[in-house]
Design an enzyme around this catalytic site. Sequence first.
Site, PDB file in Angstrom:
ATOM      1  N   HIS A  83       0.831  -1.201   0.000  1.00  0.00           N
ATOM      2  CA  HIS A  83       0.000   0.000   0.000  1.00  0.00           C
ATOM      3  C   HIS A  83       0.877   1.267   0.000  1.00  0.00           C
ATOM      4  O   HIS A  83       2.091   1.189  -0.146  1.00  0.00           O
ATOM      5  CB  HIS A  83      -1.009  -0.034   1.148  1.00  0.00           C
ATOM      6  CG  HIS A  83      -1.689  -1.362   1.255  1.00  0.00           C
ATOM      7  ND1 HIS A  83      -2.603  -1.812   0.331  1.00  0.00           N
ATOM      8  CD2 HIS A  83      -1.552  -2.381   2.155  1.00  0.00           C
ATOM      9  CE1 HIS A  83      -3.013  -3.038   0.657  1.00  0.00           C
ATOM     10  NE2 HIS A  83      -2.384  -3.405   1.758  1.00  0.00           N
TER      11      HIS A  83
ATOM     12  N   GLU B 176      -1.596   0.463   8.072  1.00  0.00           N
ATOM     13  CA  GLU B 176      -0.767  -0.590   7.499  1.00  0.00           C
ATOM     14  C   GLU B 176       0.324   0.003   6.617  1.00  0.00           C
ATOM     15  O   GLU B 176       1.464  -0.464   6.612  1.00  0.00           O
ATOM     16  CB  GLU B 176      -1.638  -1.547   6.687  1.00  0.00           C
ATOM     17  CG  GLU B 176      -0.864  -2.695   6.064  1.00  0.00           C
ATOM     18  CD  GLU B 176      -1.739  -3.599   5.207  1.00  0.00           C
ATOM     19  OE1 GLU B 176      -1.208  -4.595   4.680  1.00  0.00           O
ATOM     20  OE2 GLU B 176      -2.952  -3.312   5.053  1.00  0.00           O
TER      21      GLU B 176
ATOM     22  N   HIS C 134       3.134  -6.766   4.652  1.00  0.00           N
ATOM     23  CA  HIS C 134       1.742  -6.409   4.929  1.00  0.00           C
ATOM     24  C   HIS C 134       1.419  -6.663   6.401  1.00  0.00           C
ATOM     25  O   HIS C 134       2.193  -7.283   7.133  1.00  0.00           O
ATOM     26  CB  HIS C 134       0.791  -7.233   4.061  1.00  0.00           C
ATOM     27  CG  HIS C 134       0.807  -6.858   2.617  1.00  0.00           C
ATOM     28  ND1 HIS C 134      -0.056  -5.935   2.079  1.00  0.00           N
ATOM     29  CD2 HIS C 134       1.607  -7.272   1.602  1.00  0.00           C
ATOM     30  CE1 HIS C 134       0.201  -5.791   0.786  1.00  0.00           C
ATOM     31  NE2 HIS C 134       1.216  -6.589   0.472  1.00  0.00           N
TER      32      HIS C 134
ATOM     33  N   GLU D  81       2.057 -11.403   5.972  1.00  0.00           N
ATOM     34  CA  GLU D  81       1.142 -10.666   6.837  1.00  0.00           C
ATOM     35  C   GLU D  81       1.708 -10.812   8.244  1.00  0.00           C
ATOM     36  O   GLU D  81       1.642 -11.886   8.847  1.00  0.00           O
ATOM     37  CB  GLU D  81      -0.276 -11.245   6.756  1.00  0.00           C
ATOM     38  CG  GLU D  81      -0.903 -11.191   5.374  1.00  0.00           C
ATOM     39  CD  GLU D  81      -1.514  -9.839   5.037  1.00  0.00           C
ATOM     40  OE1 GLU D  81      -1.399  -8.911   5.865  1.00  0.00           O
ATOM     41  OE2 GLU D  81      -2.099  -9.722   3.946  1.00  0.00           O
TER      42      GLU D  81
END
Length: 316
Positions: free
Chosen positions: A106, A143, A198, A280
């Site tokens: 992101h 995030e 992430h 993650e």
Amino acid sequence: MSYVGPDFEPPQPRRPRRGPLTVALAALVPGALLGWLVYETVGGSGDDGGLGRATVRSSSPAASSAPTDDAKKPGASPGPTDTPSASAPAASGPLKGKVVVIDPGHNPGNFQHASEINRKVDIGTNSKECDTTGTSTNDGYTEAKFTLDVAHRMRTLLEKQGATVKLTQDGDRPFGPCVDERARIGNQAKADAVVSIHADGSGAGNRGFHVILPGAVHAGAADTRAIVGPSRDLGEHVAGRFVAVTGSAPSNYIGDGSGLVTRKDLGGLNLSTVPKVFIECGNMRDSKDAALLTSGAWRQKAAQGISEGIVSFLRG
């Protein structure tokens, strides 16, 4: 599931996980202590997001606006950032000559560019949004901020090992890059390893990390068949060292307790032609995981664990 040394072996389906994990952590104590010693050398204690004695370089200037040939194709992402954030000259070390691409998931600016990141791009199997805003903790720690901080820490650690390190974005562009461009950056760099950073946004009570591996995809522009094996190897090394250094357990809500998940719906994996995984690091929506993710000291350990996994994979 079992762990052998620093490596993380694939699980046998639907077997109890708790006992072997306890044994695994005990077996990996020497590795964890080694990781901690390196961590202490690098610094990073405290929650200020800094690297202690290690230095985080400021964001690089935006890349040239000249589009690449790929960017001119219909449906391709904008071309200006196919040139990733530049690495400092590689130091001598065991990874000299190796190229590592770190993909901070992101972008902090995605929130202000909804129409751009909602544009569909081709991921081989179908079309998907360019990118998303990512998630955040209940207190608003995003995030995007987390991933960029961990990426900076990893860059410092890996460059000390002699690697040439490139970031897909360094907070140096208004939004993105799109998922297809993220893959293209690693491909064009001829990266020896790519890791996309992430943090998840699952429900409260869901805890732990998981590493996402590419499945075998051969459709449209996607052909992952050559990278499925080496990507699994990379993912197993990263997962094993992440356990050893951070003390985190594999996810209790996905991956059947193995910490490994295979997916065929992610453009960043589908379009990669070099070994690549996602990690993650925890669940931002769980208060206990959020307390770790917002800690500068823990983020340094996360960066250390992922980096050690990459080093282990590249050294064979």
